[in-house]
Design a protein around this motif. Structure first.
Motif, PDB file in Angstrom:
ATOM      1  N   ASP A 141       0.835  -1.197   0.000  1.00  0.00           N
ATOM      2  CA  ASP A 141       0.000   0.000   0.000  1.00  0.00           C
ATOM      3  C   ASP A 141       0.875   1.254   0.000  1.00  0.00           C
ATOM      4  OD1 ASP A 141      -2.631   0.824  -0.193  1.00  0.00           O
ATOM      5  OD2 ASP A 141      -2.950   0.977   1.974  1.00  0.00           O
ATOM      6  N   VAL A 142       1.961   1.208   0.766  1.00  0.00           N
ATOM      7  CA  VAL A 142       2.879   2.351   0.840  1.00  0.00           C
ATOM      8  C   VAL A 142       3.575   2.576  -0.502  1.00  0.00           C
ATOM      9  CG1 VAL A 142       4.982   3.232   1.939  1.00  0.00           C
ATOM     10  CG2 VAL A 142       3.228   2.076   3.318  1.00  0.00           C
ATOM     11  N   ILE A 143       4.030   1.498  -1.129  1.00  0.00           N
ATOM     12  CA  ILE A 143       4.684   1.619  -2.437  1.00  0.00           C
ATOM     13  C   ILE A 143       3.716   2.201  -3.459  1.00  0.00           C
ATOM     14  CG2 ILE A 143       5.664   0.305  -4.366  1.00  0.00           C
ATOM     15  CD1 ILE A 143       6.888  -1.584  -2.270  1.00  0.00           C
ATOM     16  N   TRP A 144       2.457   1.765  -3.409  1.00  0.00           N
ATOM     17  CA  TRP A 144       1.445   2.306  -4.325  1.00  0.00           C
ATOM     18  C   TRP A 144       1.292   3.812  -4.120  1.00  0.00           C
ATOM     19  CZ3 TRP A 144      -3.511   4.419  -3.301  1.00  0.00           C
ATOM     20  CH2 TRP A 144      -4.295   4.637  -4.439  1.00  0.00           C
ATOM     21  N   ALA A 145       1.280   4.254  -2.868  1.00  0.00           N
ATOM     22  CA  ALA A 145       1.149   5.684  -2.581  1.00  0.00           C
ATOM     23  C   ALA A 145       2.356   6.460  -3.102  1.00  0.00           C
ATOM     24  CB  ALA A 145       0.985   5.903  -1.080  1.00  0.00           C
ATOM     25  N   ILE A 146       3.553   5.919  -2.890  1.00  0.00           N
ATOM     26  CA  ILE A 146       4.764   6.610  -3.353  1.00  0.00           C
ATOM     27  C   ILE A 146       4.764   6.755  -4.869  1.00  0.00           C
ATOM     28  CG2 ILE A 146       7.281   6.429  -3.540  1.00  0.00           C
ATOM     29  CD1 ILE A 146       7.266   5.039  -0.809  1.00  0.00           C
ATOM     30  N   THR A 147       4.381   5.691  -5.563  1.00  0.00           N
ATOM     31  CA  THR A 147       4.483   5.698  -7.023  1.00  0.00           C
ATOM     32  C   THR A 147       3.326   6.413  -7.709  1.00  0.00           C
ATOM     33  OG1 THR A 147       3.448   3.497  -7.094  1.00  0.00           O
ATOM     34  CG2 THR A 147       5.857   3.594  -7.095  1.00  0.00           C
ATOM     35  N   THR A 148       2.233   6.676  -6.995  1.00  0.00           N
ATOM     36  CA  THR A 148       1.091   7.357  -7.622  1.00  0.00           C
ATOM     37  C   THR A 148       0.836   8.753  -7.066  1.00  0.00           C
ATOM     38  OG1 THR A 148      -0.513   6.383  -6.065  1.00  0.00           O
ATOM     39  CG2 THR A 148      -0.073   5.174  -8.123  1.00  0.00           C
ATOM     40  N   ARG A 149       1.479   9.111  -5.944  1.00  0.00           N
ATOM     41  CA  ARG A 149       1.190  10.409  -5.324  1.00  0.00           C
ATOM     42  C   ARG A 149       2.429  11.275  -5.113  1.00  0.00           C
ATOM     43  NH1 ARG A 149      -3.380   8.557  -0.748  1.00  0.00           N
ATOM     44  NH2 ARG A 149      -4.722   7.465  -2.252  1.00  0.00           N
ATOM     45  N   ALA A 150       3.601  10.737  -5.410  1.00  0.00           N
ATOM     46  CA  ALA A 150       4.837  11.496  -5.205  1.00  0.00           C
ATOM     47  C   ALA A 150       5.545  11.741  -6.526  1.00  0.00           C
ATOM     48  CB  ALA A 150       5.763  10.752  -4.247  1.00  0.00           C
ATOM     49  N   ASP A 151       5.992  12.976  -6.721  1.00  0.00           N
ATOM     50  CA  ASP A 151       6.834  13.339  -7.859  1.00  0.00           C
ATOM     51  C   ASP A 151       8.248  13.554  -7.334  1.00  0.00           C
ATOM     52  OD1 ASP A 151       7.169  14.498 -10.733  1.00  0.00           O
ATOM     53  OD2 ASP A 151       8.008  16.033  -9.402  1.00  0.00           O
ATOM     54  N   ALA A 152       9.222  12.965  -8.005  1.00  0.00           N
ATOM     55  CA  ALA A 152      10.591  12.958  -7.471  1.00  0.00           C
ATOM     56  C   ALA A 152      11.134  14.364  -7.230  1.00  0.00           C
ATOM     57  CB  ALA A 152      11.510  12.187  -8.416  1.00  0.00           C
ATOM     58  N   ALA A 153      10.881  15.287  -8.157  1.00  0.00           N
ATOM     59  CA  ALA A 153      11.429  16.638  -8.011  1.00  0.00           C
ATOM     60  C   ALA A 153      10.657  17.461  -6.981  1.00  0.00           C
ATOM     61  CB  ALA A 153      11.418  17.347  -9.359  1.00  0.00           C
ATOM     62  N   ARG A 154       9.349  17.310  -6.973  1.00  0.00           N
ATOM     63  CA  ARG A 154       8.505  18.149  -6.115  1.00  0.00           C
ATOM     64  C   ARG A 154       8.404  17.638  -4.681  1.00  0.00           C
ATOM     65  NH1 ARG A 154       2.756  17.420  -8.045  1.00  0.00           N
ATOM     66  NH2 ARG A 154       3.091  15.485  -6.871  1.00  0.00           N
ATOM     67  N   ASP A 155       8.426  16.326  -4.502  1.00  0.00           N
ATOM     68  CA  ASP A 155       7.993  15.747  -3.233  1.00  0.00           C
ATOM     69  C   ASP A 155       9.085  15.058  -2.427  1.00  0.00           C
ATOM     70  OD1 ASP A 155       5.347  16.564  -3.749  1.00  0.00           O
ATOM     71  OD2 ASP A 155       5.030  14.814  -5.022  1.00  0.00           O
ATOM     72  N   THR A 156      10.339  15.283  -2.777  1.00  0.00           N
ATOM     73  CA  THR A 156      11.429  14.705  -1.987  1.00  0.00           C
ATOM     74  C   THR A 156      12.262  15.809  -1.342  1.00  0.00           C
ATOM     75  OG1 THR A 156      12.867  14.589  -3.936  1.00  0.00           O
ATOM     76  CG2 THR A 156      11.616  12.611  -3.371  1.00  0.00           C
ATOM     77  N   ILE A 157      12.759  15.503  -0.163  1.00  0.00           N
ATOM     78  CA  ILE A 157      13.642  16.410   0.573  1.00  0.00           C
ATOM     79  C   ILE A 157      14.921  15.650   0.890  1.00  0.00           C
ATOM     80  CG2 ILE A 157      13.984  17.732   2.693  1.00  0.00           C
ATOM     81  CD1 ILE A 157      10.995  17.965   2.960  1.00  0.00           C
ATOM     82  N   ILE A 158      16.057  16.248   0.620  1.00  0.00           N
ATOM     83  CA  ILE A 158      17.345  15.684   1.031  1.00  0.00           C
ATOM     84  C   ILE A 158      18.063  16.728   1.877  1.00  0.00           C
ATOM     85  CG2 ILE A 158      19.602  14.837   0.290  1.00  0.00           C
ATOM     86  CD1 ILE A 158      18.289  13.724  -2.206  1.00  0.00           C
ATOM     87  N   ILE A 159      18.437  16.335   3.079  1.00  0.00           N
ATOM     88  CA  ILE A 159      19.138  17.238   3.995  1.00  0.00           C
ATOM     89  C   ILE A 159      20.502  16.629   4.303  1.00  0.00           C
ATOM     90  CG2 ILE A 159      19.048  18.466   6.189  1.00  0.00           C
ATOM     91  CD1 ILE A 159      16.036  17.969   6.224  1.00  0.00           C
ATOM     92  N   ASN A 160      21.550  17.364   4.007  1.00  0.00           N
ATOM     93  CA  ASN A 160      22.910  16.870   4.218  1.00  0.00           C
ATOM     94  C   ASN A 160      23.442  17.242   5.601  1.00  0.00           C
ATOM     95  OD1 ASN A 160      23.246  15.718   1.613  1.00  0.00           O
ATOM     96  ND2 ASN A 160      23.603  17.759   0.764  1.00  0.00           N
ATOM     97  N   ASN A 161      24.464  16.504   6.014  1.00  0.00           N
ATOM     98  CA  ASN A 161      25.206  16.794   7.245  1.00  0.00           C
ATOM     99  C   ASN A 161      24.292  16.845   8.470  1.00  0.00           C
ATOM    100  OD1 ASN A 161      27.679  17.050   5.794  1.00  0.00           O
ATOM    101  ND2 ASN A 161      27.104  19.136   5.221  1.00  0.00           N
ATOM    102  N   THR A 162      23.585  15.754   8.687  1.00  0.00           N
ATOM    103  CA  THR A 162      22.691  15.652   9.834  1.00  0.00           C
ATOM    104  C   THR A 162      23.104  14.469  10.709  1.00  0.00           C
ATOM    105  OG1 THR A 162      21.148  14.199   8.665  1.00  0.00           O
ATOM    106  CG2 THR A 162      20.778  16.573   8.473  1.00  0.00           C
ATOM    107  N   PRO A 163      22.679  14.456  11.977  1.00  0.00           N
ATOM    108  CA  PRO A 163      23.011  13.320  12.845  1.00  0.00           C
ATOM    109  C   PRO A 163      22.416  12.022  12.310  1.00  0.00           C
ATOM    110  CG  PRO A 163      22.201  15.179  14.134  1.00  0.00           C
ATOM    111  CD  PRO A 163      21.943  15.509  12.696  1.00  0.00           C
ATOM    112  N   THR A 164      23.189  10.963  12.367  1.00  0.00           N
ATOM    113  CA  THR A 164      22.716   9.656  11.925  1.00  0.00           C
ATOM    114  C   THR A 164      23.015   8.610  12.997  1.00  0.00           C
ATOM    115  OG1 THR A 164      24.814   9.177  10.813  1.00  0.00           O
ATOM    116  CG2 THR A 164      23.079  10.164   9.478  1.00  0.00           C
ATOM    117  N   ASP A 165      22.387   7.466  12.841  1.00  0.00           N
ATOM    118  CA  ASP A 165      22.645   6.355  13.750  1.00  0.00           C
ATOM    119  C   ASP A 165      24.105   5.921  13.616  1.00  0.00           C
ATOM    120  OD1 ASP A 165      22.763   3.701  14.937  1.00  0.00           O
ATOM    121  OD2 ASP A 165      20.578   3.703  14.862  1.00  0.00           O
TER     122      ASP A 165
END
Length: 220
Positions: A141-165
């Protein structure tokens, strides 16, 4: 079973490698030493442990309990959150999926930013935000939502240099890497959706009830 002892912060020794819940061996690292001075136990004690490695293994069930214990706390700060899932295959800190009751443009990104600022969730590598009609525990269901409701340029956020595990094997440096957010909610005109808004395919209730009532007569 109770282990008694002390930790000397000046007695540093190499520890590892350990097989961890990411599915990789963590490298040898220097850590303070625990010196054992005694063991207390009852007669015929039961030693409880788990086997870790590439997910999904025994520790996954502990993680799912922790996941659901987070939900009431998350809703205190973000009441629009409907449900929350940290898939075991993503070793919990790697991926979280959140469903929300969306009421205004940009709300999914607001939720991502808020969760990245909440305690241990700051170490979550990827967030996917979906609408309330999506079952966050059903990966299809989640994959269906990503592939039908998200546009790669408009709907993604990438934040660099952040705390990670610390255990993230992909981060370029220990404890420092990047985040990925995916807004997989349905978009509005205000969010730049200029096309005709498409309606989801659904069987109307009357037709479903009619077919159900006659199903036995079809002899299928």
């Amino acid at each position: 079973i109770v282990l008694e002892g002390y930790v000397d912060p000046h007695d540093i020794r190499d520890e590892g490698p350990f097989g961890d819940h990411t599915g990789y061996y963590t490298p040898v690292e220097p850590y303070p030493t625990f010196t054992l001075t005694g063991i207390m136990r009852r007669e015929n004690p039961i030693y409880v442990t788990t086997v870790v490695g590439k997910p999904i293994l025994e520790d996954a069930y502990i993680g799912k309990v922790i996941e659901q214990s987070f939900l009431p706390l998350i809703r205190m700060f973000h009441p629009e959150v409907v449900d929350f899932s940290m898939p075991a295959a993503g070793w919990f800190q790697g991926l979280a999926i959140i469903s929300i009751k969306k009421r205004y443009p940009g709300q999914a990104k607001k939720v991502m930013m808020g969760l990245w600022g909440m305690g241990q969730l700051a170490l979550t590598k990827m967030f996917v935000v979906v609408d309330e009609d999506i079952n966050v525990h059903d990966i299809n269901d989640v994959i269906w939502a990503i592939t039908t409701r998200a546009d790669a340029a408009r709907d993604t956020i990438i934040i660099n240099n952040t705390p990670t595990d610390t255990l993230d094997p992909a981060s370029p440096m220990v404890n420092l890497g990047s985040k990925l957010g995916i807004d997989a909610t349905q978009k509005t005109r205000e969010e730049g959706y200029e096309r005709e808004i498409q309606q989801q395919v659904k069987v109307d209730i009357d037709t479903k009830e009619l077919v159900d009532s006659k199903w036995s007569s079809y002899e299928l």
